[in-house]
Design a protein around this motif. Structure first.
Motif: not given
Ligand code: 9L3
Ligand code: MG
Length: 152
Positions: A31-35, A127-129, A136-148, A150-152
């Protein structure tokens, strides 16, 4: 024998692809809201307590992934969300299921998600991300989530 070896390799690839396709799905919600993105801290089971995850859970039989995202966010956060599309890659879980992430936004931007069954929920920035102690499973996605983020 080259053809036979190719056949064998194809069969092996098909077997992996099919077993992957049969796996049950656990949805996670970004869930993304205000960056910022919402993270929640698990309370159970004991080995996961204190670690962070994206809200979500198992897709029930007959339920779409989008419906599961909406249901899980209502149950866990007491908010209504709209799924907006998949993020990142599927991540295999210890229990044989696949974790699949959907981005989402709040239907009511003023709504305040609360931790119904978790220790805490927190709006985090990029930064907190990278610093949170994710499952462990969610950690794999940190880079994709950071991209997300940055896009918003
Ligand atoms: N899981 C991992 N990361 C997540 C979520 C929502 C779930 N972001 C794992 C933890 C459990 C399993 O999937 O092993 C089922 O999730 P839940 O029903 O305990 O939330
Ligand atoms: Mg859950």
């Amino acid at each position: 024998w080259i053809l036979a070896a190719q056949d064998q390799r194809l069969a092996a690839v098909r077997e992996v692809a099919e077993s992957w396709a049969e796996r049950k799905v656990v949805v996670g919600t970004a869930i993304v809201h205000k960056g910022r993105m919402l993270a929640q801290q698990r309370r159970y089971p004991a080995r996961d307590a204190g670690r962070w995850e994206l809200p979500g859970g198992r897709v029930e039989p007959g339920e779409s992934e989008q419906d599961a995202v909406v249901r899980e966010c209502a149950e866990e956060l007491d908010v209504e969300v709209t799924p907006t599309g998949r993020i990142g890659t599927d991540v295999p879980l210890d229990n044989g299921m696949l974790l699949r992430i959907h981005a989402a936004r709040l239907v009511d931007p003023e709504a305040a998600p609360r931790a119904v069954e978790h220790h805490e929920v927190r709006w985090i920035d990029a930064g907190e991300l990278v610093e949170l102690d994710w499952l462990d499973a969610d950690k794999v996605l940190v880079h994709s989530l950071r991209d997300l983020l940055r896009r918003r």
